[in-house]
Design a protein around this motif. Sequence first.
Motif, PDB file in Angstrom:
ATOM      1  N   LEU A 292      -5.912   7.942   4.591  1.00 43.36           N
ATOM      2  CA  LEU A 292      -6.306   7.827   3.182  1.00 43.36           C
ATOM      3  C   LEU A 292      -5.261   7.046   2.378  1.00 43.36           C
ATOM      4  CD1 LEU A 292      -7.886  11.219   2.065  1.00 43.36           C
ATOM      5  CD2 LEU A 292      -8.749   8.938   1.566  1.00 43.36           C
ATOM      6  N   PRO A 293      -5.189   5.734   2.539  1.00 41.49           N
ATOM      7  CA  PRO A 293      -4.235   4.931   1.763  1.00 41.49           C
ATOM      8  C   PRO A 293      -4.852   4.370   0.493  1.00 41.49           C
ATOM      9  CG  PRO A 293      -5.166   3.595   3.492  1.00 41.49           C
ATOM     10  CD  PRO A 293      -5.846   4.944   3.589  1.00 41.49           C
ATOM     11  N   MET A 294      -3.997   3.760  -0.324  1.00 42.29           N
ATOM     12  CA  MET A 294      -4.418   3.089  -1.557  1.00 42.29           C
ATOM     13  C   MET A 294      -3.560   1.846  -1.727  1.00 42.29           C
ATOM     14  SD  MET A 294      -4.205   4.525  -5.473  1.00 42.29           S
ATOM     15  CE  MET A 294      -5.666   5.546  -5.403  1.00 42.29           C
ATOM     16  N   ALA A 295      -4.157   0.759  -2.202  1.00 34.29           N
ATOM     17  CA  ALA A 295      -3.410  -0.481  -2.412  1.00 34.29           C
ATOM     18  C   ALA A 295      -2.571  -0.397  -3.681  1.00 34.29           C
ATOM     19  CB  ALA A 295      -4.364  -1.660  -2.498  1.00 34.29           C
ATOM     20  N   LEU A 296      -1.457  -1.139  -3.695  1.00 29.86           N
ATOM     21  CA  LEU A 296      -0.556  -1.204  -4.849  1.00 29.86           C
ATOM     22  C   LEU A 296      -0.729  -2.525  -5.576  1.00 29.86           C
ATOM     23  CD1 LEU A 296       2.776   0.085  -3.265  1.00 29.86           C
ATOM     24  CD2 LEU A 296       1.301   1.340  -4.833  1.00 29.86           C
TER      25      LEU A 296
ATOM     26  N   ILE B 110      -6.196  -1.510   4.637  1.00 36.95           N
ATOM     27  CA  ILE B 110      -6.213  -1.246   3.200  1.00 36.95           C
ATOM     28  C   ILE B 110      -5.902  -2.518   2.421  1.00 36.95           C
ATOM     29  CG2 ILE B 110      -3.797  -0.512   3.098  1.00 36.95           C
ATOM     30  CD1 ILE B 110      -6.796   0.810   1.045  1.00 36.95           C
ATOM     31  N   ALA B 111      -5.110  -3.427   3.018  1.00 36.25           N
ATOM     32  CA  ALA B 111      -4.791  -4.679   2.337  1.00 36.25           C
ATOM     33  C   ALA B 111      -6.043  -5.514   2.102  1.00 36.25           C
ATOM     34  CB  ALA B 111      -3.781  -5.481   3.153  1.00 36.25           C
ATOM     35  N   PHE B 112      -6.966  -5.517   3.058  1.00 29.70           N
ATOM     36  CA  PHE B 112      -8.163  -6.350   2.934  1.00 29.70           C
ATOM     37  C   PHE B 112      -9.391  -5.580   2.434  1.00 29.70           C
ATOM     38  CE2 PHE B 112      -5.561  -8.840   5.843  1.00 29.70           C
ATOM     39  CZ  PHE B 112      -5.730 -10.123   5.340  1.00 29.70           C
ATOM     40  N   LEU B 113      -9.413  -4.271   2.597  1.00 30.23           N
ATOM     41  CA  LEU B 113     -10.609  -3.498   2.252  1.00 30.23           C
ATOM     42  C   LEU B 113     -10.436  -2.638   1.004  1.00 30.23           C
ATOM     43  CD1 LEU B 113     -11.592  -2.333   5.860  1.00 30.23           C
ATOM     44  CD2 LEU B 113     -12.427  -4.322   4.609  1.00 30.23           C
TER      45      LEU B 113
ATOM     46  N   ARG C  55       0.833  -1.202   0.000  1.00 31.26           N
ATOM     47  CA  ARG C  55       0.000   0.000   0.000  1.00 31.26           C
ATOM     48  C   ARG C  55       0.866   1.250   0.000  1.00 31.26           C
ATOM     49  NH1 ARG C  55       2.455   2.341   3.111  1.00 31.26           N
ATOM     50  NH2 ARG C  55       2.574   2.165   5.372  1.00 31.26           N
ATOM     51  N   VAL C  56       0.270   2.353  -0.415  1.00 28.44           N
ATOM     52  CA  VAL C  56       0.901   3.662  -0.293  1.00 28.44           C
ATOM     53  C   VAL C  56      -0.123   4.580   0.367  1.00 28.44           C
ATOM     54  CG1 VAL C  56       0.185   4.384  -2.609  1.00 28.44           C
ATOM     55  CG2 VAL C  56       2.101   5.523  -1.502  1.00 28.44           C
ATOM     56  N   ASN C  57       0.319   5.360   1.333  1.00 32.23           N
ATOM     57  CA  ASN C  57      -0.592   6.252   2.058  1.00 32.23           C
ATOM     58  C   ASN C  57      -0.531   7.642   1.434  1.00 32.23           C
ATOM     59  OD1 ASN C  57      -2.415   7.086   3.978  1.00 32.23           O
ATOM     60  ND2 ASN C  57      -0.875   7.474   5.552  1.00 32.23           N
TER      61      ASN C  57
END
Length: 813
Positions: A61-65, A201-204, A45-47
């Motif tokens: 506010l993260p986002m998965a990579l 963020i990894a699971f959602l 992830r990257v925040n």
Amino acid sequence: MSANGASDEVPIRGLPNNERINRLKEHFIQEFGYEPLFFVRVPGRVNLIGEHIDYCGYPVLPMALEQDILIAAAILNKPELHVLNVNNKFSNYETEIKSCEDINIISDPNGKPFWYNYVLCGVKGALEFLDGKITSGLQLCVDGIVPPASGLSSSSALVSAACLALLYAQNVPLSKTDIASLCAKCERYIGTQGGGMDQAIAFLAEKNCAQYITWQPLNATPVALPENAAFVVAHSLAEANKAATNDFNRRVIECRLAAKIIATCAGAATDNKIITLSQVQNKLDNTLEDMVNLVHKYLPKELYTKGEICDILNVNEQELEQFYLTPNTKHLTEFKLKQRALHVYEEAIRVENFRKHCSQTMPNGTKVNGNGVNGNGSCENGGDKDIIDVLGSLMSGSHHSLKELYECSHDNLDHLVNISKEMNVHSRLTGAGWGGCIIALCPKEKVDNYIDHLTENFYTQNNLDNISHPDNIIKDSNKNFIVNNNILGDVQDSLLKNKIEEDIKMSATDNKSRDEVMAARQAKKLAKQKGKGKESVQNETKEQNPTKPVAPKAEPAPSVEKNVTKEEQKPVKEPTSKGKDEVDRAVKVEPIIEIADRSKEDIKAERAAKKAAKQAKKKGAIEGEKEDVKVPEKPAAKEVSKHINEDMTVKDVVETLRDIAIVAKEMKDVTVKVSAIDLSGKKAEESNKSKAELKAERRAKQEAQRAAKQAAQEKAAAAAKPKVEAKAEGDAAKAKEEKTQKQKTLEKPKVKSGHRVNWFQHLYKEHDKEALKSIAINSNLHPAIVKLGVQLASKVVSGSNARCVALLDALKK
């Protein structure tokens, strides 16, 4: 169900047929002898914004990579865990997993966790959740493409994947929110008191958007980003392992203490329970702006001692350590509470503003839904350029706070941020800090120029010459997230290169010479030059044969992928060119001696070997105890450079230099053998003596003849003298006796040895210590000269270089 109506169950999908899956499957078969039963995938992830506030209870506010951890797994019928990695630099591990208490997570002597410790954290947490009721074990083969220690959640992804694998093997169904909360607890076994952002963020995560994650209860709301916005992730080339030091935990307990003091001073807390900064706000029912004012009011000092904190909280030091500190922070005596609390509250304000600006009204005046997402999942905001500037300024403010108030930045991170400012691009560190990556926000039309600017002003100047150019920039399907994937890959090569250079520096204890170290560096330089020469050819090839890259994009939640194919698949490995890390490993395995930079000892060894070869050739074979010596021809420097040309591949360079190393090793063996050969003594073998031997013998014979002649002259002179009176004769006899005694004193003692070699009679021999004591010392000599003479005579100082240095030192005094 999640906020947007998606299923809350961890998805189970069919097994895709791609090169990476097949490669991992083949590795698993080679190690364990059969195919894996299922695969587990968890993304990094990257925040985007909201750093170091999740463990204080505030939204992020993260986002998965797309970069992820992929595990191939098989189930054992006994409670054992077998873990291995496709990367050979990571060691294998196995243990029993009967109960949670049986798993001991121990770091290396420097306090840095072993890679498999993160697997153990996931397994230990799952065992605790299962209450030790386990019926089977696991065989795991791990393949990770998230750059380690880069602030992109590689460790959390590995913990989550291991936990998910064990729960799936035990047929335990869990929702995404439940498994995310469980994995957040799992990682704390490593020693860090983190929040739950990485696991959440990894699971959602969902495609095409970031996630606004809140706590108590855990919830994720998708947030779309401006259509023209692009995010670029760039590595600082500095590792950042938050579990290896107490820096991370120190910030956590400083926030705890700040929250406790504010609550105590405001009358909102009377017990010794841990309270977070967000809980204090809720108890006082204040806004974030009000909490900033309370920080200045109740925490006016820049630095607090342990004693001052104890007085405010009305506890003793033992109670303070017991209730609020972690094992690796109990030794601390000073704390920066004001700075940490200010960052948390102000960062929480920036997160809310960031989300609000992503949820504005569209140009036609219609309202989008509460999170700013329209029907197709994109954020169609008016004035994208203005919004990008506003969002970027929030990110810049975040980095400034992390640098000045939270003190978790790094010189390389700050340098990247400053370089970004030169192009009016806003950026901030992402992850825990102290190294890792930055994330930058810029308009899409500026991305190529921005990447070139980073490459020229940071990576090239840091000797990372093979950083990719805009041709290698990868975009995702929603055109919101851009990552220079080769930068991330090159970082791993660079970190491996630094590690190997450290190993080479430490190799003095492993009997490696300076020449071997220099040769290793030369091999890396040759590989780098070769890479430069091929760059233009590769660019032309890319234009003619474009490939479809794997995109680092906003990823969905992790999944368990079943291996449903029954037919055994044995993929054929495609030959690949060696990268820099492979060259470095080859150099490390086979140390190379550089011909162009030979030492004096190497030259002497070569000459001695050539002489021995000539003698052996003349005689045919050395009889008796003498060994046959085969002397390999040592290639000259010109020949080496002749063979190493621009047309050679990296593999050819490595093989050529490896051959040179073998030749050098054989030369040393020859030198040892030659020095052990006994060629002394017999007249029948005089024809086989070298020039040096014959010269030494002639010199010894000349010295003997000269001494005999001088003795005869003295005898004749004594016989011709008239006799004098008895007193004069007595004096002469006494003087002669003194002269004889002096000559005996100055005479070099003979070395008693049962085996004498005539070659070295002209060389210096060690003096007898008793004879040294009787040397007459001239009082007119400087003490430094006398000291030098004694050192030379007693062989304390030996060797031409050492004698020269000692003489110069004595003259200086």
